[in-house]
Design a protein around this motif. Structure first.
Motif, PDB file in Angstrom:
ATOM      1  N   VAL A 297       2.003  12.925  -4.050  1.00 54.44           N
ATOM      2  CA  VAL A 297       2.393  14.101  -3.168  1.00 54.44           C
ATOM      3  C   VAL A 297       3.398  13.315  -2.192  1.00 54.44           C
ATOM      4  O   VAL A 297       4.752  13.940  -2.426  1.00 54.44           O
ATOM      5  CB  VAL A 297       1.125  13.905  -1.767  1.00 54.44           C
ATOM      6  N   LEU A 298       3.479  11.387  -1.852  1.00 54.93           N
ATOM      7  CA  LEU A 298       4.685  10.974  -1.949  1.00 54.93           C
ATOM      8  C   LEU A 298       5.329  10.716  -2.512  1.00 54.93           C
ATOM      9  O   LEU A 298       6.565  11.112  -2.010  1.00 54.93           O
ATOM     10  CB  LEU A 298       3.590   9.012  -1.098  1.00 54.93           C
TER      11      LEU A 298
ATOM     12  N   ASN B 229       0.602  -1.178   0.144  1.00 53.69           N
ATOM     13  CA  ASN B 229       0.023  -0.021   0.707  1.00 53.69           C
ATOM     14  C   ASN B 229       0.713   1.334  -0.047  1.00 53.69           C
ATOM     15  O   ASN B 229       2.091   1.634  -0.333  1.00 53.69           O
ATOM     16  CB  ASN B 229      -1.062   0.174   0.992  1.00 53.69           C
ATOM     17  N   LEU B 230      -0.006   2.747  -0.359  1.00 50.43           N
ATOM     18  CA  LEU B 230       1.164   3.700   0.160  1.00 50.43           C
ATOM     19  C   LEU B 230       2.085   3.912   1.411  1.00 50.43           C
ATOM     20  O   LEU B 230       3.730   4.372   1.477  1.00 50.43           O
ATOM     21  CB  LEU B 230      -0.085   4.971  -0.119  1.00 50.43           C
ATOM     22  N   ASP B 231       2.101   3.549   2.180  1.00 50.34           N
ATOM     23  CA  ASP B 231       2.372   3.358   3.677  1.00 50.34           C
ATOM     24  C   ASP B 231       3.686   2.169   3.196  1.00 50.34           C
ATOM     25  O   ASP B 231       5.184   2.614   3.411  1.00 50.34           O
ATOM     26  CB  ASP B 231       1.876   2.084   4.895  1.00 50.34           C
ATOM     27  N   SER B 232       3.405   0.664   2.450  1.00 53.03           N
ATOM     28  CA  SER B 232       4.878   0.387   1.658  1.00 53.03           C
ATOM     29  C   SER B 232       5.612   1.340   0.621  1.00 53.03           C
ATOM     30  O   SER B 232       6.862   0.861   1.300  1.00 53.03           O
ATOM     31  CB  SER B 232       5.046  -0.769   0.972  1.00 53.03           C
ATOM     32  N   ALA B 233       5.093   1.961   0.476  1.00 52.01           N
ATOM     33  CA  ALA B 233       6.666   2.213  -0.623  1.00 52.01           C
ATOM     34  C   ALA B 233       6.625   3.985   0.250  1.00 52.01           C
ATOM     35  O   ALA B 233       7.702   4.306  -0.265  1.00 52.01           O
ATOM     36  CB  ALA B 233       5.173   3.934  -1.525  1.00 52.01           C
TER      37      ALA B 233
ATOM     38  N   ARG C 282       7.128   2.168  -8.645  1.00 53.69           N
ATOM     39  CA  ARG C 282       6.057   1.708  -8.460  1.00 53.69           C
ATOM     40  C   ARG C 282       4.975   0.896  -7.546  1.00 53.69           C
ATOM     41  O   ARG C 282       3.660   1.073  -8.123  1.00 53.69           O
ATOM     42  CB  ARG C 282       6.697  -0.096  -9.148  1.00 53.69           C
ATOM     43  N   ALA C 283       5.471   0.950  -6.469  1.00 53.08           N
ATOM     44  CA  ALA C 283       4.373   0.214  -5.331  1.00 53.08           C
ATOM     45  C   ALA C 283       3.528   1.690  -4.910  1.00 53.08           C
ATOM     46  O   ALA C 283       2.835   1.159  -4.889  1.00 53.08           O
ATOM     47  CB  ALA C 283       5.458   0.646  -3.790  1.00 53.08           C
ATOM     48  N   ALA C 284       3.731   2.976  -5.477  1.00 51.81           N
ATOM     49  CA  ALA C 284       3.199   3.698  -5.317  1.00 51.81           C
ATOM     50  C   ALA C 284       1.544   3.978  -6.259  1.00 51.81           C
ATOM     51  O   ALA C 284       0.808   4.122  -5.914  1.00 51.81           O
ATOM     52  CB  ALA C 284       3.217   5.284  -5.272  1.00 51.81           C
TER      53      ALA C 284
END
Length: 262
Positions: A159-160, A23-27, A100-102
């Motif tokens: 944004v991330l 998920n975004l936390d992983s990114a 890519r994860a994001a």
């Protein structure tokens, strides 16, 4: 990009494609890992050392990044097990996995389009570009500036990505970093990016016809980013990766002047 890096990146992206629970936390964890590796010459050197056994490099990752989530730690172990052509390539590889994860975590968001739009904002604001690219500013301050500029106009994934990248420019220009990220996001979605330089904005119908024509020529889905450029005069200049298709009037005039002068 060396052949070792090409193979290492392919293995790493394959691992990302097969990973679940990202998920975004992983990114965000992957971006933080890339920064940690880049900020430690000892760690980056050890992970990129071709003489060290793959098992030793993987064990080092397990120890250093014990606090990250299991899917991210597994990806980093895969990265460490590969042979990279240089330390810089290894850090680039982790950064690419983060981007890519994001994109994988937010498939419905127009991350590529928003990153491109932000790069145009940066290009049009020299003071902003200087603030983000200066060696004097702190990494956290630069990230916070991006978050403030994008505000509610971009998706959390965009944004991330943008705020994370400006925190670790590594001697790269801001627009260069954003352009690379745009290409990676598009590649994750199975698309190629066409940057179209035009004197006036294309209509929706014109953009559709151009996209269809480029898709037939290149054999895949195309994302179009428009750049309004008065020097084009008329017609279009299209760039896809290293290919440039210049059908602008300015190019024809330049060609004519060259022929008259010869």
């Amino acid at each position: 990009m060396g052949s070792a890096t090409t193979q290492a990146l392919a293995a790493s992206t394959d691992a990302l494609a097969a990973a679940s629970g990202l998920n975004l936390d992983s990114a965000a964890e992957l971006f933080a890992s890339a920064r940690a590796i880049g900020e430690s010459a000892q760690l980056s050197g050890a992970l990129a050392d071709p003489a060290a056994p793959a098992e030793a490099r993987s064990a080092l990752v397990s120890a250093v990044f014990a606090g990250v989530s299991a899917p991210v730690r597994s990806l980093l172990i895969t990265v460490a097990a590969q042979r990279w052509s240089s330390v810089s390539d290894l850090i680039d590889g982790v950064e690419e996995l983060a981007i890519r994860a994001a994109a994988k975590a937010a498939p419905g968001d127009d991350i590529a389009g928003e990153l491109f739009g932000f790069s145009r904002v940066v290009a049009a604001n020299p003071e902003l570009e200087l603030a983000l690219g200066s060696r004097l500013g702190g990494a956290s301050a630069k990230g916070e500036l991006v978050e403030k500029v994008l505000g509610g106009s971009a998706s959390p994934a965009t944004v991330l990505v943008a705020s994370s990248l400006v925190r670790m420019p590594r001697e790269r220009r801001v627009r260069q970093v954003l352009s690379r990220a745009t290409d990676i996001v598009s590649a994750q979605a199975g698309r190629a990016v066409a940057t179209v330089y035009t004197a006036t904005a294309l209509s929706a119908a014109q953009e559709t016809r151009l996209r269809d024509a480029l898709a037939r020529r290149y054999g895949g889905e195309i994302s179009i980013n428009q750049v309004i450029d008065a020097t084009v005069v008329g017609g279009l200049r299209v760039q896809i990766a290293d290919d440039v298709i210049d059908g602008s009037i300015s190019a024809r005039l330049a060609d004519l002047r060259q022929k008259l002068a010869s």
